[in-house]
Design a protein around this motif. Sequence first.
Motif, PDB file in Angstrom:
ATOM      1  N   MET A  22      -9.811   2.978  -0.195  1.00 45.38           N
ATOM      2  CA  MET A  22      -8.857   2.907   0.911  1.00 45.38           C
ATOM      3  C   MET A  22      -8.330   4.295   1.258  1.00 45.38           C
ATOM      4  SD  MET A  22      -5.703   0.321   1.433  1.00 45.38           S
ATOM      5  CE  MET A  22      -4.625   0.446   2.849  1.00 45.38           C
ATOM      6  N   HIS A  82      -9.206  -0.656  -3.617  1.00 43.40           N
ATOM      7  CA  HIS A  82      -8.152   0.358  -3.545  1.00 43.40           C
ATOM      8  C   HIS A  82      -8.722   1.778  -3.540  1.00 43.40           C
ATOM      9  CE1 HIS A  82      -4.719   2.756  -4.808  1.00 43.40           C
ATOM     10  NE2 HIS A  82      -5.337   3.058  -5.929  1.00 43.40           N
ATOM     11  N   GLU A 135      -1.272   3.109  -4.054  1.00 41.95           N
ATOM     12  CA  GLU A 135      -0.683   1.954  -4.738  1.00 41.95           C
ATOM     13  C   GLU A 135      -1.828   0.982  -4.986  1.00 41.95           C
ATOM     14  OE1 GLU A 135       2.799   1.421  -5.435  1.00 41.95           O
ATOM     15  OE2 GLU A 135       1.883  -0.120  -6.669  1.00 41.95           O
ATOM     16  N   LEU A 136      -2.047   0.641  -6.260  1.00 45.03           N
ATOM     17  CA  LEU A 136      -3.165  -0.244  -6.594  1.00 45.03           C
ATOM     18  C   LEU A 136      -3.034  -1.555  -5.826  1.00 45.03           C
ATOM     19  CD1 LEU A 136      -5.676  -0.749  -8.263  1.00 45.03           C
ATOM     20  CD2 LEU A 136      -4.230  -1.660 -10.075  1.00 45.03           C
ATOM     21  N   CYS A 137      -3.992  -1.798  -4.883  1.00 43.55           N
ATOM     22  CA  CYS A 137      -3.831  -2.944  -3.994  1.00 43.55           C
ATOM     23  C   CYS A 137      -4.996  -3.925  -4.094  1.00 43.55           C
ATOM     24  CB  CYS A 137      -3.660  -2.448  -2.554  1.00 43.55           C
ATOM     25  SG  CYS A 137      -4.951  -1.321  -2.016  1.00 43.55           S
ATOM     26  N   HIS A 194       0.873  -1.174   0.000  1.00 44.09           N
ATOM     27  CA  HIS A 194       0.000   0.000   0.000  1.00 44.09           C
ATOM     28  C   HIS A 194       0.911   1.226   0.000  1.00 44.09           C
ATOM     29  CE1 HIS A 194      -3.473  -2.519   1.085  1.00 44.09           C
ATOM     30  NE2 HIS A 194      -2.650  -3.132   1.909  1.00 44.09           N
ATOM     31  N   CYS A 242      -4.630   5.866  -0.205  1.00 48.36           N
ATOM     32  CA  CYS A 242      -3.736   4.798  -0.641  1.00 48.36           C
ATOM     33  C   CYS A 242      -3.456   5.032  -2.114  1.00 48.36           C
ATOM     34  CB  CYS A 242      -4.356   3.416  -0.453  1.00 48.36           C
ATOM     35  SG  CYS A 242      -3.267   2.100  -1.065  1.00 48.36           S
TER      36      CYS A 242
END
Length: 363
Positions: free
Chosen positions: A228, A225, A219-221, A182, A217
Motif C-alpha cells: 500500500m 499492507h 499502519e498494519l491494515c 491506515h 501506509c
Amino acid sequence: MDSTQPNNTSLNLINIVWLIAIVLLLVFGGLLIGTFTPTIFPAQASSESRQIDTLFRFLLSVGGMVFLLTQGVLFYSIFRFRVRRGDTSDGPNVHGNALLEFIWTLVPTILVTVIAIYSYQIWVTIQAPKENEQVVQVRGARYAWTFEYYDEANDISFNSPVLHVYSGRPVRMEMNTEDVIHSFWVPAMRIKQDLLPGRTTTVRFTPLEAGEYRVVCTELCGGGHGQMYASIIVHEDEAAYLDWYNEQLEVVLNPPEDPVEAGRALLANNVYPCSGCHILDDLGWQGVTGPTLNGIGERAATRVPGLTAEEYLHQSIRNSAAYLVPGYGNLMPIFQNEDESAPYYMEDESLNAIVQYLLTQTS
Ligand code: CUA
C-alpha cells in the motif's frame, strides 16, 4: 593512600581543568552525533521537514551528550574502581550526596521542559492553517490510496492514484478511510497521520523541492499492507501543475464514450481501490493479495460453468465471495449499487465500463 598528594589549591585547579575538558568533550561529541547522523535521512522536500529535522538534531545532540556522559562514567568506573587482586573487603558505604542529587534532578527537569516547549511550538506551526491552501481529499482503502481533486469552477471532482502538488503551495490533506485504520506517511515531507474510520483527519505540508516521493501506509491494515504505497509528484511551479490538472479535468468533463476507454480510465485513476490487490500489466498494477487480471478476458468465460465471461466479471465485482479463485481468500470488498454514501459504492454504468475493459485484457 597516595603519599605524594598535591596541596589543595593545585588539586582544585587540576579538577577544574578536567571538568572543563570533560564538559567540552561531551558538548562537542553530542553536537557531532547530532550533526552527522541525519545525513542518512531521506530528502528534505517540505518546509516541515526542515523544522522537524532541526528539532531532531537538537534531540539527538542532547541525547548524544547524555549517552557520552553515562557511558563515560560507566567505563571510567569500570577501570578506576575495579577490585584489586586479593582485595576481599566491602566497598565504601555511600549515604548519598545532596548536591549531586540536586544536580541530576535539576538538569533533566530543565532539559525536558525546554524540549516540551520547543517541540510543542513546532507542532503548532505545522498544524496551523496556511494561506492559500490547496485541499486534496485522500481515501485509503485496502490496499490503495486515492487522491480526489475538486474543481470549483465546474463543480466536479476527479481522482488520481498519484498525489500531484507544486512547490511552494501549502497543501491540506483531508483524509478518510473506507475500511480499517491506515496511516498516511511521506518520509520526504516528514508528515504522518492516521486515517480513522468514521472521521476525517487532516495533515498539512508545504512542498519545497520538485521531484517524485513515496507515500507509504504505516499502519498494519491486512495482507496487502506492504503493497500500500503511492507516489507524490511535486511540480516545479503552478504552470507545470496546471498542465497536469487541466488534462485530468478535460477527461472528466468529456468522459470517453467508448465504455472500454471509460472503464480503463476508472481503474487507472483508482476510483476503486483495485490496484492495491491485483496484477495488471496494462495499468502497472503490482498487488498480490488478489488473483492477477492479466489475460482475464480469456479466462473469465471458463471460470464458472453456466456463466458467460461478462456475467462472471459482474458477479466477481458485485459479489466476489460467490466464486473464489483457487489459492485466494475471501478478501475482496463487495462493490454495491444501493447506497451511494456507503463505502464501495459502484454504479451500474461504471461496473459495465470496467467489465468491458477487463474483457479486452487478453494475453
Ligand atoms: Cu493501509 Cu497498511
